[in-house]
Motif scaffolding. Structure first.
Motif, mmCIF file in Angstrom:
data_model
loop_
_atom_site.group_PDB
_atom_site.id
_atom_site.type_symbol
_atom_site.label_atom_id
_atom_site.label_comp_id
_atom_site.label_asym_id
_atom_site.label_seq_id
_atom_site.Cartn_x
_atom_site.Cartn_y
_atom_site.Cartn_z
ATOM 1 N N GLN B 322 -43.989 16.989 47.172
ATOM 2 C CA GLN B 322 -45.109 16.298 47.793
ATOM 3 C C GLN B 322 -44.630 15.373 48.915
ATOM 4 O O GLN B 322 -45.265 15.261 49.960
ATOM 5 C CB GLN B 322 -45.869 15.497 46.750
ATOM 6 N N ASP B 323 -43.509 14.703 48.683
ATOM 7 C CA ASP B 323 -42.963 13.845 49.735
ATOM 8 C C ASP B 323 -42.657 14.647 50.989
ATOM 9 O O ASP B 323 -42.655 14.116 52.091
ATOM 10 C CB ASP B 323 -41.684 13.162 49.250
ATOM 11 N N LEU B 324 -42.351 15.921 50.810
ATOM 12 C CA LEU B 324 -42.052 16.771 51.961
ATOM 13 C C LEU B 324 -43.316 17.406 52.510
ATOM 14 O O LEU B 324 -43.250 18.277 53.371
ATOM 15 C CB LEU B 324 -41.059 17.857 51.558
ATOM 16 N N GLY B 325 -44.465 17.012 52.005
ATOM 17 C CA GLY B 325 -45.728 17.465 52.570
ATOM 18 C C GLY B 325 -46.372 18.623 51.848
ATOM 19 O O GLY B 325 -47.470 19.022 52.217
ATOM 20 N N ALA B 326 -45.708 19.177 50.828
ATOM 21 C CA ALA B 326 -46.329 20.291 50.100
ATOM 22 C C ALA B 326 -47.315 19.720 49.089
ATOM 23 O O ALA B 326 -46.935 18.955 48.218
ATOM 24 C CB ALA B 326 -45.262 21.122 49.387
ATOM 25 N N LEU B 327 -48.578 20.123 49.216
ATOM 26 C CA LEU B 327 -49.617 19.496 48.399
ATOM 27 C C LEU B 327 -49.689 20.063 46.989
ATOM 28 O O LEU B 327 -49.974 19.345 46.050
ATOM 29 C CB LEU B 327 -50.979 19.715 49.053
ATOM 30 N N SER B 328 -49.443 21.355 46.860
ATOM 31 C CA SER B 328 -49.800 22.012 45.597
ATOM 32 C C SER B 328 -48.811 21.860 44.448
ATOM 33 O O SER B 328 -49.247 21.676 43.315
ATOM 34 C CB SER B 328 -50.053 23.498 45.841
ATOM 35 N N PHE B 331 -49.344 19.477 41.480
ATOM 36 C CA PHE B 331 -50.421 19.720 40.515
ATOM 37 C C PHE B 331 -49.965 20.666 39.418
ATOM 38 O O PHE B 331 -50.257 20.457 38.247
ATOM 39 C CB PHE B 331 -51.660 20.291 41.211
ATOM 40 N N PHE B 332 -49.234 21.712 39.811
ATOM 41 C CA PHE B 332 -48.734 22.649 38.807
ATOM 42 C C PHE B 332 -47.788 21.940 37.842
ATOM 43 O O PHE B 332 -47.828 22.143 36.641
ATOM 44 C CB PHE B 332 -47.996 23.812 39.476
ATOM 45 N N ARG B 384 -42.915 29.865 34.646
ATOM 46 C CA ARG B 384 -43.407 28.873 35.594
ATOM 47 C C ARG B 384 -42.265 28.382 36.479
ATOM 48 O O ARG B 384 -42.433 28.219 37.693
ATOM 49 C CB ARG B 384 -44.014 27.678 34.847
ATOM 50 N N ASN B 395 -38.972 27.748 49.765
ATOM 51 C CA ASN B 395 -39.727 27.634 51.015
ATOM 52 C C ASN B 395 -38.807 27.290 52.188
ATOM 53 O O ASN B 395 -37.965 26.395 52.099
ATOM 54 C CB ASN B 395 -40.788 26.546 50.844
ATOM 55 N N ILE B 397 -39.469 25.956 55.137
ATOM 56 C CA ILE B 397 -39.650 24.628 55.735
ATOM 57 C C ILE B 397 -38.977 23.578 54.862
ATOM 58 O O ILE B 397 -38.290 22.677 55.356
ATOM 59 C CB ILE B 397 -41.150 24.306 55.900
ATOM 60 N N LEU B 398 -39.146 23.722 53.537
ATOM 61 C CA LEU B 398 -38.512 22.762 52.635
ATOM 62 C C LEU B 398 -36.996 22.798 52.776
ATOM 63 O O LEU B 398 -36.338 21.763 52.806
ATOM 64 C CB LEU B 398 -38.924 23.059 51.193
#
Lengths: 317, 593
Positions: B322-328, B331-332, B384, B395, B397-398
């Motif tokens: 999330q800190d790197l901008g990935a929103l999802s 939540f998982f 998972r 990813n 970008i990550l």
């Protein structure tokens, strides 16, 4: 019905529809994100939570409308209006269906580019006028990002213009009667989409805002309806970019069986959903990586596309 | 015990080098050798020679002690049992760790009022910087030559030194609190950052630097952490971290709570670690009390601790993305963490802070059907994790954001006191569960994942793999859970097993005393460090033969981890700093205690 009455009806209905759709879009986005993230999203206000946006609007309108004492007041107030006004003005040239649309400009495409470029000022001025370091950094990032992505945004569309032989958006739609431009202009589509996301400042190109780094970036100091205007500007922006992608590359209102208006709305919605999916799927690149990507990958790609299209058009002639 | 094996060696070495121990401390260079409950070689050293001894141990000794593991102090003025120790009113304690020997050493220096001053060792170990500030803050001991000797956990306007025995522990012992407007403004003014105080320039070579105050309330600082950045554009020239906003006086509370009632406080030190925090505390108390717990207790403790490692790493994984901008992803991963908590809740009753371990055992036996719940979780989780590798670690970008960002070498990590996954990300395989097995970890099969580059990406990859290894350990616990009691049969087990309580008077008395007063732990000192979720978490307990600890020192991993942020973020951009903050995996409660 007289001609002027038709124009006025068109104008008012389109304005209302754009506003309503953009407002609805925030609900659609949150619900779609919910679906993709294994959760519900807003589902309490009204059927399926669809009235959430009404609640949000009431909240935004009744919040304290605060202008920081250290801000440059005139510019601070002006900035959010620019983004909403330019995005709405650009909608005037979008050909929604054969007889639906505000104006039929013979330089419609250029008008769209001009308006979307003007929209950048909103972010830069907002960041500057807030007189807050985070806002300033957001403004810087916006300026740098827009500069890089404006360059090839216009160029990416020149292929379409060459094929259609016109800057008029209705002519461009008409030219796709046999083949949508997404096939011959696949590179143009790719580069324009990237530039469009950057223009709308959406993840992964939301660096001016990037809440994890800059708190809320350029609109950190904005509250109430001034923040609301940025919000509306963003959603109208997404709708606009999606409508333009549909118009320029997916044949606008063209399609079998269903009425043209339905085709246009359907296609636009699918593009918007893709935008939301992108937001759910990708992290955010760093500012220098974004610039490098723009100048070193996207710009050359656009130029290659121009050369190829030019050569094909010339040889066909 | 590996410590015991190395003990005599190093003390012999010191004797050869610095002369035989003498009783006349602090006169002679080397003082007494103290016996402690943990078998750690404990050497009293005079103040004049301590720097020489430390330098020798770090730089000259064969198989050196390269890590300053902990540095703290004790106010000895009201301590009753000090038989084998020299006269001292304040004792400064250096705890060093040698990887080559797999052994520790503890050096103690005696100080007598009013001469409460020590030479700084920040030139030998840069990591000593914050530790020495903490001692100044808490005990009022001055470190001569320290570059920035100022308060670190308490605010600058604080009166007194909180861990001194004469400092009140509760508000009821103090004057009624009143905050006037003038005082409020003065206190707020102390938060203003003055670059000159930290040796920073506002202008250099015609560049005006911007000083950006990041935190204590900022979305990416994971709590209340403040870091002031000196920026040239978006490039970080220098950074000054500031901590203490989450300080709750956990160590001081240890001196007021009974040995038993302190357990819930430990849960909240690393608030993502749950019962993992109980473990070093109860192990240290058991060492002092001489309690040997049954095998079933060991395995139950290991299983729950590993569940919390999974939970903590899942939070890390999600928030890092999330800190790197990935929103999802977040939540998982929080959804999965809920699954962990469902199991934890069924077994312990609590979720985030079950406070489930007890002195000499655990609170209850495992409930019926626990094995099915654990099995369900083990079946659910691995697929998972594979998916997360695709959506997060895989990813592009990550990767671009984290590879080569915020990297440090294993030597730098050791120099700065970095432990746990952050150390293993540099490719240095060191895990207390393997090197100093506690609670029966030597009976389990698992691997120690390591990285190579010590960058943000590797820190995340190591943790992702550790989740899998934890699942392996949990599976072995599930399949090999020994039968037996869930508490040791020992008078100091608190509360003791009740099966004989109503039959013989002895156990009834034990139970009554343990519950009404709390157990009386024999005098002594013991340290136990474990491989916690974020690195090495350790409790150094001093008992004065009372129902409460005389001193509780909590050595937390996040404290030194935060201290090295400026070192690894210079020359990078703000976005990189956010990636670094996410990758370190800290919680402020673990830093400030």
């Amino acid at each position: 019905m007289s001609e002027s009455a038709r124009i006025w009806a068109n104008l008012i209905l389109i304005l209302a529809a754009v506003f309503a759709f953009s407002a609805l879009l925030s609900w659609i986005e949150r619900r779609l994100l919910g679906v993709w993230q294994d959760r519900y999203g807003p589902n309490r206000v009204g059927p399926f939570g669809i009235l959430q946006i009404v609640a949000d609007s009431i909240k935004l309108l009744t919040k304290e409308d605060w202008v920081p004492p250290f801000a440059d007041k005139a510019v601070f107030v002006l900035a959010p209006t620019i983004v909403a006004v330019t995005a709405l003005l650009a909608f005037a040239v979008v050909p929604i269906a054969p007889d639906i649309g505000v104006v039929d400009l013979n330089i419609g495409l250029l008008f769209f580019l001009a308006m979307s470029s003007l929209g950048v000022y909103s972010v830069v001025l907002g960041g500057w006028a807030s007189n807050n370091k985070y806002s300033l950094l957001g403004g810087f990032r916006a300026a740098a990002q827009m500069l890089s992505y404006e360059v090839f945004m216009g160029l990416a569309l020149m292929g379409v213009v060459m094929l259609a032989g016109s800057f008029n958006l209705r002519d461009i739609v008409a030219a796709q009667e046999n083949l949508w431009f997404c096939v011959p202009q696949i590179l143009g589509l790719a580069t324009f989409t990237v530039a469009g996301i950057a223009e709308a400042r959406r993840l992964p190109f939301d660096l001016p805002e990037s809440e994890n780094e800059l708190v809320a970036g350029f609109h950190t100091e904005y509250s109430s309806m001034k923040f609301g205007l940025f919000f509306i500007g963003e959603y109208v922006g997404i709708t606009l970019i999606s409508a333009m992608i549909v118009t320029l590359f997916f044949g606008g209102w063209l399609g079998p069986l269903l009425p043209p208006l339905v085709w246009f709305l359907l296609k636009t919605f699918i593009v918007i959903a893709c935008f939301v999916l992108l937001r759910a799927a990708l992290p955010r690149p760093r500012y220098d990586q974004l610039m490098a990507y723009g100048w070193k990958v996207m710009l050359p790609l656009t130029l290659v596309n121009l050369l190829i299209t030019g050569a094909v058009v010339l040889s066909a002639a | 015990m590996p410590n015991v094996r190395g003990a005599s060696d190093v003390l012999e070495e010191l004797k050869d080098r610095f002369g035989a121990p003498s009783t006349g401390n602090p006169g002679g260079p080397m003082g007494l050798v103290q016996k402690t409950g943990d078998g750690l070689p404990t050497q009293w050293v005079s103040r004049n020679r301590v720097r020489d001894v430390l330098r020798y141990l770090k730089l000259e000794a064969e198989r050196p002690y390269r890590m300053l593991y902990d540095l703290t102090a004790i106010d000895e003025r009201t301590r009753a049992y000090r038989d084998d120790q020299p006269a001292s009113q304040f004792t400064v304690i250096y705890h060093l760790l040698s990887f080559e020997r797999n052994a520790d050493i503890r050096l103690k220096v005696a100080l007598v009022e009013p001469d409460l001053a020590m030479p700084t060792i920040t030139d030998i170990w840069p990591a000593a910087n914050w530790y020495e500030r903490e001692i100044w803050d808490m005990f009022g001991i001055v470190f001569d030559g320290h570059p920035h000797l100022r308060r670190i956990l308490l605010p600058p306007w604080w009166q007194g030194h909180a861990l001194r025995k004469d400092h009140p522990a509760r508000a009821t012992e103090m004057e009624p609190f009143h905050l006037s407007e003038g005082k409020e403004e003065a206190e707020q003014e102390t938060l203003r950052f003055h670059p000159e105080e930290w040796g920073m320039r506002r202008v250099h070579d015609g560049t005006d630097f911007m000083f950006l105050n990041l935190g204590p309330n900022h979305p990416a600082v994971h709590g209340v952490f403040r870091i002031v950045l000196q920026l040239d554009g978006e490039e970080i020239i220098d950074a000054v971290p500031e901590i203490g906003f989450h300080h709750r006086g956990a160590e001081k509370m240890g001196e007021r709570q009974s040995w038993h009632t302190y357990i819930p406080y430990t849960d909240r030190v690393d608030y993502l670690g749950g019962v993992m925090n109980n473990l070093p505390y109860v192990l240290a108390v058991e060492k002092l009390a001489g309690i040997e717990v049954p095998d079933r207790v060991k395995v139950m403790r290991v299983m729950m601790a590993e569940f919390f490692r999974v939970a903590s790493h899942l939070v890390f994984y999600g928030t890092f993305a999330q800190d790197l901008g990935a929103l999802s992803p977040v939540f998982f991963m929080f959804t999965d963490r809920e699954r962990v908590f469902d199991v934890v809740e069924a077994i312990c009753g609590g979720r985030m802070h079950p406070s489930w371990y007890r002195i000499g055992g655990v609170a209850q036996d495992l409930p019926q059907g626990w094995d099915r719940l654990v099995r369900d979780f083990l079946d659910y989780m691995p697929s998972r994790l594979d998916e997360y590798d695709k959506i997060a670690l895989g990813n592009r970008i990550l990767k671009a954001r984290t590879r080569g960002v915020g990297s440090y070498s294993a030597d730098e990590a050791i120099e700065w006191g970095v432990t746990g996954p952050n150390l293993r990300a540099c490719g240095f395989e060191w895990d207390f569960r393997k090197t100093r097995p506690y609670s029966g970890y030597d009976q389990f099969e698992f691997d120690i994942p390591t990285g190579q580059h010590g960058d943000c990406y590797d820190r995340c990859a190591v943790r992702a793999e550790e989740i899998r290894q934890s699942l392996r350990i949990i599976e072995q616990c599930l399949e090999n859970m020994p039968a037996g009691a869930h508490k040791a049969d020992h008078p100091l087990t608190t509360p003791p097993l009740r099966k004989q309580t109503l039959h013989d008077i002895e156990t009834l008395i034990d139970h009554f005393l343990g519950v009404s007063w709390g157990p009386v732990i024999p005098p002594g000192e013991a340290f136990v460090g474990i491989e916690a979720t974020k690195g090495n978490n350790g409790y150094y307990l001093v008992s004065d033969g009372n129902t409460m600890a005389y001193r509780v020192r909590i050595r937390t991993p996040s404290f030194p981890h935060l201290q090295m942020i400026p070192l690894i973020s210079r020359g990078l951009m703000i976005s990189d700093l956010i990636a670094i903050l996410g990758s370190i995996d800290f919680v402020m409660a673990d830093v400030d205690r």
